[in-house]
Design an enzyme around this catalytic site. Structure first.
Site, PDB file in Angstrom:
ATOM      1  CG  HIS A  31      -1.991   0.916   1.222  1.00 40.65           C
ATOM      2  ND1 HIS A  31      -3.132   0.735   0.633  1.00 40.65           N
ATOM      3  CD2 HIS A  31      -1.892   2.362   1.919  1.00 40.65           C
ATOM      4  CE1 HIS A  31      -3.848   2.098   0.843  1.00 40.65           C
ATOM      5  NE2 HIS A  31      -3.280   2.744   1.437  1.00 40.65           N
ATOM      6  CG  ASP A  33      -0.519   5.608   2.648  1.00 38.75           C
ATOM      7  OD1 ASP A  33      -1.738   5.653   2.119  1.00 38.75           O
ATOM      8  OD2 ASP A  33      -0.261   4.822   3.378  1.00 38.75           O
ATOM      9  CG  HIS A  64      -5.001   5.704  -0.095  1.00 40.63           C
ATOM     10  ND1 HIS A  64      -5.250   5.594   1.232  1.00 40.63           N
ATOM     11  CD2 HIS A  64      -6.073   6.497  -0.396  1.00 40.63           C
ATOM     12  CE1 HIS A  64      -5.970   6.604   1.755  1.00 40.63           C
ATOM     13  NE2 HIS A  64      -6.927   7.140   0.746  1.00 40.63           N
ATOM     14  CG  MET A  66      -4.852  10.091   1.088  1.00 37.74           C
ATOM     15  SD  MET A  66      -4.171   9.574   2.575  1.00 37.74           S
ATOM     16  CE  MET A  66      -3.015   8.279   2.257  1.00 37.74           C
ATOM     17  CG  MET A 135      -9.601   6.906   4.392  1.00 33.86           C
ATOM     18  SD  MET A 135      -8.106   5.993   4.090  1.00 33.86           S
ATOM     19  CE  MET A 135      -7.294   6.911   5.637  1.00 33.86           C
ATOM     20  N   GLY A 140      -3.946  11.064   6.219  1.00 32.86           N
ATOM     21  CA  GLY A 140      -2.891  12.185   6.443  1.00 32.86           C
ATOM     22  C   GLY A 140      -1.916  11.874   7.104  1.00 32.86           C
ATOM     23  CG  PHE A 141      -0.243  12.954  10.036  1.00 32.67           C
ATOM     24  CD1 PHE A 141       1.061  13.367   9.900  1.00 32.67           C
ATOM     25  CD2 PHE A 141      -0.995  13.722   9.896  1.00 32.67           C
ATOM     26  CE1 PHE A 141       1.316  14.616   9.706  1.00 32.67           C
ATOM     27  CE2 PHE A 141      -1.024  15.237   9.646  1.00 32.67           C
ATOM     28  CZ  PHE A 141       0.352  15.345   9.556  1.00 32.67           C
ATOM     29  N   GLY A 142       0.441   8.533   9.556  1.00 31.52           N
ATOM     30  CA  GLY A 142       0.136   7.022   9.948  1.00 31.52           C
ATOM     31  C   GLY A 142       0.279   7.093  11.500  1.00 31.52           C
ATOM     32  N   GLY A 143      -0.136   5.648  11.941  1.00 30.03           N
ATOM     33  CA  GLY A 143       0.061   5.781  13.616  1.00 30.03           C
ATOM     34  C   GLY A 143      -0.997   6.292  14.348  1.00 30.03           C
ATOM     35  CG  ASP A 173      -5.347   2.960   4.831  1.00 30.57           C
ATOM     36  OD1 ASP A 173      -4.752   3.004   6.127  1.00 30.57           O
ATOM     37  OD2 ASP A 173      -4.875   3.571   3.919  1.00 30.57           O
ATOM     38  N   GLY A 174      -6.147   2.348   8.389  1.00 29.45           N
ATOM     39  CA  GLY A 174      -6.049   3.411   9.516  1.00 29.45           C
ATOM     40  C   GLY A 174      -6.323   2.586  10.925  1.00 29.45           C
ATOM     41  N   GLY A 195      -0.010  -0.637   8.569  1.00 32.65           N
ATOM     42  CA  GLY A 195       1.441   0.264   8.562  1.00 32.65           C
ATOM     43  C   GLY A 195       2.264  -0.151   9.843  1.00 32.65           C
TER      44      GLY A 195
END
Length: 228
Positions: A31, A33, A64, A66, A135, A140-143, A173-174, A195
């Site tokens: 994946h 981003d 993906h 964004m 989503m 916008g951000f991982g973690g 995802d997320g 991730g």
């Protein structure tokens, strides 16, 4: 329904992407981003990196996007080597035309929805797609922490897919991890982006296997899967 695990390279070491791709052995897709610092408040990577990554791994790339102006940019990611390209419903001016263009170029077409965007207005578009991405965090951000309030939306999306008899993948995802993946599978997801749960593990390949086992187990007893 086959469970698929897609490690997100957003959580990988960007200086060692080829090695990091290899470390996630057993993954169905990688994946990728793509963020433009406009549609989301972060900047990651673009077409040149996707081209390089496509040459460096045999695992197909799930891009993906964004980004703003998805209608203009999405086809270029197919040309760069992506096997699946996801555009955001909120960023596409002509989603049906875009999905058809992505498919015509030889990739799978997918549409993503932010947490606040309902699936119902897009019901008639579903036959034009190969996958829908729900989503489970704000993009916008991982973690980020998984948003449990998205589980009903995943269920409603699966119900629409079943209603129309579509062979449509449902991706989440997320915040997908060992503690959340079973809930996602039970709600109707069959493609899981992970991730930090993969790249934060000591053995990424083992993390992929463990997540797959959990998702398979949950899917086996899920009401939506048993109805097939």
């Amino acid at each position: 329904m086959a469970v698929q695990i897609n490690p997100s390279i957003l959580s990988a070491d960007f200086a060692r992407l080829a090695e990091e791709a290899k470390a996630a052995e057993g993954a169905d897709w990688l994946h990728v981003d793509v963020m433009d610092n406009h549609f989301v408040p972060n900047l990651t990577l673009g077409v040149p990196v996707v081209e390089s990554l496509a040459r460096a791994t045999e695992i197909p790339l799930d891009c993906h996007l964004m980004i703003e102006d998805a209608d203009r940019w999405a086809p270029q990611y197919v040309e760069a080597g992506a096997g699946s390209v996801t555009f955001h419903a909120e960023a596409a001016a002509a989603p049906v035309r875009l999905a058809r263009e992505i498919r015509a170029k030889g990739a799978r077409a997918s549409m993503a929805l932010k947490p606040a965007t309902p699936i119902e207005p897009y019901e008639d578009l579903l036959p034009e797609l190969d996958m829908v991405l729900i989503m489970t965090v704000e993009p916008g951000f991982g973690g980020q922490a998984f948003l449990d309030i998205m589980l009903p939306k995943i269920r409603r999306t699966r119900e629409l897919i079943t209603k129309h008899g579509l062979e449509l993948w449902l991706q989440v995802d997320g915040g997908v991890s060992a503690s959340t993946i079973e809930r996602c599978a039970d709600a109707g997801a069959d493609v899981f982006v992970a991730g930090s749960a993969v790249y934060g593990a000591e053995d990424p390949a083992e993390a992929v296997r463990a997540l797959r086992d959990q998702a398979r187990s949950a899917t086996a007893t899920a009401a939506w899967a048993c109805a097939h």
